[in-house]
Write an enzyme that holds these catalytic residues in place. Structure first.
Site, PDB file in Angstrom:
ATOM      1  N   ASP A  98     -13.541  -4.058   6.205  1.00 44.84           N
ATOM      2  CA  ASP A  98     -13.680  -3.051   5.153  1.00 44.84           C
ATOM      3  C   ASP A  98     -14.806  -3.394   4.184  1.00 44.84           C
ATOM      4  OD1 ASP A  98     -11.778  -1.286   6.018  1.00 44.84           O
ATOM      5  OD2 ASP A  98     -10.188  -1.998   4.687  1.00 44.84           O
ATOM      6  N   ASP A 133      -5.638   3.105  12.613  1.00 48.90           N
ATOM      7  CA  ASP A 133      -5.583   2.129  11.526  1.00 48.90           C
ATOM      8  C   ASP A 133      -4.180   1.541  11.398  1.00 48.90           C
ATOM      9  OD1 ASP A 133      -6.468   0.602   9.405  1.00 48.90           O
ATOM     10  OD2 ASP A 133      -7.252   2.291   8.263  1.00 48.90           O
ATOM     11  N   ARG A 185       0.838  -1.212   0.000  1.00 47.74           N
ATOM     12  CA  ARG A 185       0.000   0.000   0.000  1.00 47.74           C
ATOM     13  C   ARG A 185       0.875   1.265   0.000  1.00 47.74           C
ATOM     14  NH1 ARG A 185      -3.785   3.126   3.322  1.00 47.74           N
ATOM     15  NH2 ARG A 185      -5.822   3.214   2.317  1.00 47.74           N
ATOM     16  N   CYS A 238      -8.615  -0.296  13.989  1.00 46.32           N
ATOM     17  CA  CYS A 238      -8.849  -0.762  12.627  1.00 46.32           C
ATOM     18  C   CYS A 238      -7.520  -1.264  12.098  1.00 46.32           C
ATOM     19  CB  CYS A 238      -9.380   0.373  11.760  1.00 46.32           C
ATOM     20  SG  CYS A 238      -9.589  -0.046  10.011  1.00 46.32           S
TER      21      CYS A 238
END
Length: 734
Positions: free
Chosen positions: A548, A478, A443, A526
């Site tokens: 998600d 997150d 990512r 998260c």
């Protein structure tokens, strides 16, 4: 007191609400043996279950077959290298490279209450709730002390376990494996339940029959993971939600884990659980101690459902902490699926205005508010407000949202660093990497080396500065990638096996600092959705983003599996737009709302895109959830169907006094010329009369017995994924 030591028999008897757990000290060499775990019994001495009066006998009677004894005796905490060839819990490497370890009982202590586990999340309880047993064992050759810690809870069918290992020798000792629990069961006729999945497909139920050999679930990703969850249940082959013997094990940890069920040669079954030994090695110098994370063990003789409700009760009352432990949480709207990175102050305030008018209580600003973050390829680590987007600054935005009567929340990903960031350009060595090897991106980001205290302090102070600048009452924390390329500039070569665990301890340290410095903050965890949906996170975060995947149909399966071990109040669940952004499926607003209500409720769409009729439905959902929230968060939870088999998902919340009942569900597929689905309620007061407040005629009445034996017919289904709901109240005794 729930723990007794029967000295004449050298037996420890641990009793909880409806369970007993028995340990015995055996032979002249003081072996610690596991005798019994199950339904509460009155007997204090059932040592015949150890079978030490039959071959191969204890070593004092038959030393020539010592190894055979080790390989068949039900060890309370198994060790490597001496002859127990089943899965071990403890493996060491001494200064000469040897790996054998043998533990013998030395002493014990029993006390009321429960100690904290230093630096680790764990259940808690005062002297009225629980009692603790600490059994001290020693390897006399290594001078290695191992303390086995047990805490039964008085009013729950729960026993927790952890281990402390202390090096009492002058030379260093390396722990290459140190698990938290071991239980040997008689027989091999069991099933195993685990939770498996992937990103956007977390915690689906897997149930399979145990066979000879090893059946394991684990994570080596640096997080508890999307793919497996740190839980298992061992249960009778014919156990159902409402009947049969079930043993649940949950690891209170958010990093790498290992749990295994082993069908052994003599038709016994061994269960072990703890930190994954892969890439793990912990050096203990003289006087140093290692503390393992806690395992929660639950027993039910009334099926999977009772195990579920026990875990829910324990975690709601004795794991989740802080202001929001018992407090209603705000219904929120998150801008992620509404805007992704494309937003500014004006757009956020327009969403907030509409949300406020419909009764929603909090606006959460998700990813994209900091640095030069206009996509997922930059700026992680640069925790400075982007005032080109947030015109007038963060405080101005928060103040404007507060004027609407709403609270304000914000998203962070504190553990990560972008290659394209000011922080990386200044401190390239701050990411986890192997010197000379190009680390792998995921990512478009790297993982910060949280084994370095200066990195932890810098990141934490950056987050703290933002939170101190405005009236922010919620943080979504997150973590969007796994750990690879394990290397640290801060750790010597012989200690590189400590990196995974040191990383996790640092995450816990930051979360503890955050909840201490901001005691009124609602912290939601998260990890790319649900990759850290575990009991360790619940200690700091009363709610966790479940997945998600916000598709209502898919969420019924994800939330079904999650419910087996984790309380409904912890499940972050939102109503999102259609066609759904993950699956493209179109479901009604009613169905999306019903599914999202089975959790910590919120929205994740642009309300301005809804028509007036849809907005009115949102307002009705918000009003209904506020009415139901106490029941959803604190009520007893029952699964009324198996969505994998029954073509519908149905669940029930019932208050502790059985006076209020909420039944919700989704029927998946319409069909012609079929009978309507019937669902039978559970846990209802059979002696009471209940009135339907919602779902049927208001004055319609049924007895509790009829609700459980006859059940309710759900409305006729027209279309796919159609929601239904019934709300009942007790009005009188039969």
């Amino acid at each position: 007191m729930s723990i007794r030591f029967i000295e004449k028999d050298k037996v420890f008897k641990l009793d909880s609400k409806d369970i007993s757990y028995i340990i015995a000290i055996v032979d002249e060499e003081q072996f610690v043996g596991h005798v019994y775990f199950g339904k509460k019994i009155l007997d204090e001495n059932v040592n015949y279950l150890l079978r030490i009066d039959e071959p191969p006998y204890v070593p004092s009677k038959n030393n020539r077959d010592r190894v055979s004894f080790y390989d068949s005796f039900p060890m309370e905490y198994s060790t490597h290298g001496i002859g127990d060839f089943r899965e071990s819990c403890l493996q060491v490497r001494d200064s000469k490279g040897h790996t054998a370890c043998k533990l013998q009982y030395i002493s014990h202590e029993i006390f009321k209450g429960k100690k904290e586990l230093k630096g680790l999340p764990a259940t808690f309880g005062d002297e009225n709730e629980c009692t603790t047993l600490e059994i001290t064992c020693l390897d006399k050759d290594l001078n290695l002390e191992v303390v086995l810690v047990y805490t039964p809870f008085e009013n729950l069918d729960v026993i927790t376990r952890s281990v402390r290992v202390k090096n009492c020798a002058k030379d260093s000792i390396t722990l290459t494996k140190v698990l938290s629990t071991c239980v040997d069961f008689d027989g091999i006729n069991y099933d195993m339940i685990s939770l498996h999945g992937s990103w956007a497909r977390e915690r689906h139920i897997s149930r399979k029959k145990i066979s000879y050999g090893k059946q394991a679930v684990s994570s080596n990703r640096g997080e508890s993971s999307h793919q497996d969850n740190p839980i298992i249940a061992l249960l009778d082959n014919n156990a159902t939600d409402e009947s049969g013997n079930v043993y649940g094990f949950n690891f209170v940890y958010s990093g790498n884990f290992f749990t295994q069920i082993e069908g052994c040669q003599f038709d016994t079954t061994r269960v072990v659980m703890g930190i994954n030994p892969e890439d793990f090695a912990w050096v203990l110098e003289e006087g140093q101690e290692f503390i393992t994370p806690e395992v929660v063990m639950v027993y039910s003789n009334e099926g999977i459902g009772k195990m579920t409700r026990t875990f829910h009760d324990l975690y709601r009352n004795n794991l989740i902490r802080g202001k929001y432990k018992d407090k209603k949480r705000p219904i929120l709207i998150n801008n992620w699926e509404a805007t992704y990175f494309d937003f500014n102050t004006e757009k956020l305030i327009s969403i907030a205005k509409e949300a406020s008018s419909l009764g929603i209580e909090m606006l959460v600003m998700d990813d994209g508010w900091f640095g030069k973050r206009n996509a997922d390829n930059s700026s992680l680590g640069d925790w400075v407000v982007n005032e080109e987007k947030i015109q007038g600054g963060l405080k101005n935005l928060v103040d404007e949202v507060n004027k609407l009567g709403m609270e304000f929340g914000i998203w962070f990903e504190p553990e990560m660093i972008s290659a394209n960031s000011d922080l990386f350009r200044e401190h390239q060595d701050w990411c986890i990497h192997i010197e000379g090897r190009e680390p792998a991106l995921c990512r478009e980001q790297y993982v910060l080396d949280l084994s370095r205290q200066e990195v932890v302090d810098y990141i934490y102070e950056s987050v703290k500065k933002v939170l101190s600048s405005a009236n922010i009452t919620y943080v979504k924390w997150d973590m969007n990638r796994q750990l690879t390329d394990l290397g640290s500039m801060n750790i010597t070569p012989e200690r590189h096996g400590e990196l995974f665990h040191r990383y996790m301890l640092a995450v816990y340290e930051m979360m503890n600092r955050l909840t201490t410095d901001f005691p009124d903050l609602l912290l939601e965890n998260c990890s790319g959705g649900g990759a850290r949906f575990d009991a360790g996170m619940l200690y700091y975060c009363p709610q966790i983003w479940c997945s998600d995947d916000t598709d209502a149909h898919e969420r019924t399966f994800i939330q079904y599996g999650t419910s087996f071990f984790y309380p409904i109040s912890a499940v972050g669940s939102h109503v999102s737009a259609v066609p759904n952004h993950q699956t493209g499926r179109i479901t009604s607003l009613e169905t999306r709302g019903t599914v999202a209500m089975a959790g910590s409720f919120g929205y994740e769409l642009d309300l301005n895109q809804l028509d007036q009729n849809e907005k009115e439905k949102v307002a009705e959902q918000v009003k209904a959830y506020k009415e139901y929230q106490e029941l959803i968060y604190g009520g007893k939870y029952y699964r009324l169907s198996n969505p994998k088999k029954d073509d519908l998902a149905a669940w029930e919340f019932i208050s502790e006094d059985c006076s209020k009942i909420l039944v919700q569900g989704v029927a998946f597929r319409a069909a012609s010329n079929v009978l309507r689905h019937r669902i039978k309620l559970l846990g209802v007061d059979a002696t009471a009369i209940y009135r339907f407040v919602k779902g049927r005629q208001k004055e319609e009445k049924l007895s509790g017995k009829a609700l459980m034996t006859g059940g309710i017919l759900i409305p006729a289904i027209k279309g796919d994924d159609v929601a239904f709901e019934f709300y009942l109240e007790k009005i009188e005794e039969c």
